[in-house]
Design a protein around this motif. Structure first.
Motif, PDB file in Angstrom:
ATOM      1  N   GLN A  55      -4.743  -6.048   2.128  1.00  0.00           N
ATOM      2  CA  GLN A  55      -4.872  -4.964   1.166  1.00  0.00           C
ATOM      3  C   GLN A  55      -4.433  -3.662   1.827  1.00  0.00           C
ATOM      4  O   GLN A  55      -4.542  -3.497   3.042  1.00  0.00           O
ATOM      5  N   ILE A  56      -3.908  -2.741   1.030  1.00  0.00           N
ATOM      6  CA  ILE A  56      -3.474  -1.463   1.568  1.00  0.00           C
ATOM      7  C   ILE A  56      -4.236  -0.324   0.892  1.00  0.00           C
ATOM      8  O   ILE A  56      -4.460  -0.345  -0.323  1.00  0.00           O
ATOM      9  N   TYR A  57      -4.665   0.630   1.698  1.00  0.00           N
ATOM     10  CA  TYR A  57      -5.255   1.875   1.200  1.00  0.00           C
ATOM     11  C   TYR A  57      -4.312   3.014   1.588  1.00  0.00           C
ATOM     12  O   TYR A  57      -3.878   3.101   2.747  1.00  0.00           O
ATOM     13  N   THR A  58      -3.994   3.851   0.623  1.00  0.00           N
ATOM     14  CA  THR A  58      -3.022   4.915   0.845  1.00  0.00           C
ATOM     15  C   THR A  58      -3.662   6.273   0.659  1.00  0.00           C
ATOM     16  O   THR A  58      -4.364   6.512  -0.333  1.00  0.00           O
ATOM     17  N   PRO A 101     -10.231   7.113   1.533  1.00  0.00           N
ATOM     18  CA  PRO A 101      -9.490   5.921   1.973  1.00  0.00           C
ATOM     19  C   PRO A 101      -9.918   5.407   3.339  1.00  0.00           C
ATOM     20  O   PRO A 101      -9.895   4.193   3.574  1.00  0.00           O
ATOM     21  N   LEU A 102     -10.329   6.295   4.272  1.00  0.00           N
ATOM     22  CA  LEU A 102     -10.786   5.811   5.570  1.00  0.00           C
ATOM     23  C   LEU A 102     -12.077   5.020   5.433  1.00  0.00           C
ATOM     24  O   LEU A 102     -12.235   3.957   6.053  1.00  0.00           O
ATOM     25  N   GLN A 111      -9.361  -7.197   7.630  1.00  0.00           N
ATOM     26  CA  GLN A 111      -8.474  -6.160   8.145  1.00  0.00           C
ATOM     27  C   GLN A 111      -7.510  -5.717   7.048  1.00  0.00           C
ATOM     28  O   GLN A 111      -6.998  -6.528   6.278  1.00  0.00           O
ATOM     29  N   VAL A 112      -7.275  -4.412   6.965  1.00  0.00           N
ATOM     30  CA  VAL A 112      -6.413  -3.849   5.939  1.00  0.00           C
ATOM     31  C   VAL A 112      -5.358  -2.952   6.593  1.00  0.00           C
ATOM     32  O   VAL A 112      -5.416  -2.651   7.784  1.00  0.00           O
ATOM     33  N   VAL A 113      -4.411  -2.538   5.783  1.00  0.00           N
ATOM     34  CA  VAL A 113      -3.420  -1.547   6.191  1.00  0.00           C
ATOM     35  C   VAL A 113      -3.830  -0.200   5.610  1.00  0.00           C
ATOM     36  O   VAL A 113      -4.177  -0.099   4.428  1.00  0.00           O
ATOM     37  N   LEU A 114      -3.805   0.830   6.443  1.00  0.00           N
ATOM     38  CA  LEU A 114      -4.137   2.185   5.995  1.00  0.00           C
ATOM     39  C   LEU A 114      -2.919   3.071   6.203  1.00  0.00           C
ATOM     40  O   LEU A 114      -2.448   3.235   7.331  1.00  0.00           O
ATOM     41  N   LEU A 115      -2.404   3.621   5.123  1.00  0.00           N
ATOM     42  CA  LEU A 115      -1.249   4.512   5.189  1.00  0.00           C
ATOM     43  C   LEU A 115      -1.700   5.954   5.004  1.00  0.00           C
ATOM     44  O   LEU A 115      -2.324   6.302   4.002  1.00  0.00           O
ATOM     45  N   ILE A 116      -1.392   6.795   5.991  1.00  0.00           N
ATOM     46  CA  ILE A 116      -1.604   8.241   5.884  1.00  0.00           C
ATOM     47  C   ILE A 116      -0.214   8.839   5.716  1.00  0.00           C
ATOM     48  O   ILE A 116       0.557   8.948   6.675  1.00  0.00           O
ATOM     49  N   ASP A 117       0.115   9.200   4.488  1.00  0.00           N
ATOM     50  CA  ASP A 117       1.494   9.514   4.127  1.00  0.00           C
ATOM     51  C   ASP A 117       1.793  11.005   4.184  1.00  0.00           C
ATOM     52  O   ASP A 117       1.110  11.811   3.549  1.00  0.00           O
TER      53      ASP A 117
END
Length: 279
Positions: A55-58, A101-102, A111-117
């Motif tokens: 899963q991804i959190y952006t 998101p954090l 475990q996930v993917v965290l994008l700080i854009d």
């Protein structure tokens, strides 16, 4: 992470980019990605999540974004309103904690993917305000008087368009990779992903014209990969042909490649200068 990232069917990753992604995961460091707009920085995080089945959190950063918003926000106004209305939920402060998101990434059971854009859009102190959370993988919620710790260290990707310098203390905690603009061979593979049945002559003439425009000295904004894809889509839909030596300012659908009047005027001026010199 046992599975290595090597790109996906929809995302062409060069060898050095794949190495950077896997190295950052191995070192358990955030991957700081830089590159000109349109080189696929944001899409990279989405494709990593897809490839690794995560899963991804952006977290999209704006000029007004604060580090606290990535952790959580306490909605005191809503609680005051509910207390005036005699709502039962007012007795549990957790009802007024809005998780960022954090927090969501930290509490995930997998475990996930965290994008700080586009981290460089925020205030210069913004990256430093996240140092402790990124290092320790935890933060403290004062309203609940409890620590929030990551169940699993997320794969963190941080993108930057280089609009401002990032603090040294922050850079030391990251693995860095700069996405260079794709060369013609890589770009052909990218175009093939979007247009698998494209005619070879259209591919070649469009790419040649695209790179001729990009190489024009003095452009305010060079066309990127996303502009090329839009342009080719229009060429196909309009059944337009690009001739080998079509002047740049006469290319069909030029507005898909260039996005301001200064660059279009530049091509026109250069064309007129060429005519006067007899080119």
């Amino acid at each position: 992470m046992s599975k290595k990232f090597q790109g996906t069917q929809d995302y062409i990753a060069t060898d050095d980019l794949s190495i950077a992604v896997n190295a950052s995961v191995t070192l358990e460091k955030p991957l700081l990605i830089k590159g000109e707009p349109g080189t696929g920085k944001t899409m990279l995080a989405q494709e990593i999540a897809k490839a690794l089945n995560m899963q991804i959190y952006t977290w999209y950063i704006k000029s007004t974004t604060t580090a606290q918003q990535g952790l959580y926000e306490y909605d005191a106004v809503a609680r005051l309103r509910d207390s005036q209305l005699g709502e039962e939920r007012v007795h549990d402060i957790r009802n007024y904690i809005v998780k960022g998101p954090l927090w969501k990434a930290f509490e995930s059971d997998k475990q996930v993917v965290l994008l700080i854009d586009e981290i460089d859009k925020a205030d210069i102190e913004f990256p430093n305000d996240l140092l402790l959370e990124i290092d320790k993988m935890e933060f403290y919620c004062y309203e609940l008087q409890e620590a929030v710790k990551a169940k699993h260290r997320p794969i963190i990707l941080i993108t930057s368009n280089n609009e401002k310098e990032l603090p040294d203390a922050f850079l030391r905690r990251c693995f860095f990779h700069y996405i260079r603009f794709p060369e013609s061979e890589t770009m052909q593979k990218i175009v093939d992903v979007h247009f698998p049945n494209i005619q070879e002559d259209l591919m070649n003439t469009a790419l040649n014209a695209f790179y001729r425009v990009r190489e024009t000295q003095g452009l305010k904004k060079k066309p990127s990969t996303s502009e090329l894809i839009d342009w080719i889509r229009l060429l196909k839909l309009g059944n337009q042909k690009v001739k080998e030596h079509t002047p740049a300012h006469e290319l069909p659908y030029l507005g898909a490649l260039l996005k301001n009047e200064q660059d279009i005027e530049l091509l026109l001026r250069m064309a007129k200068m060429g005519l006067k010199r007899g080119y």
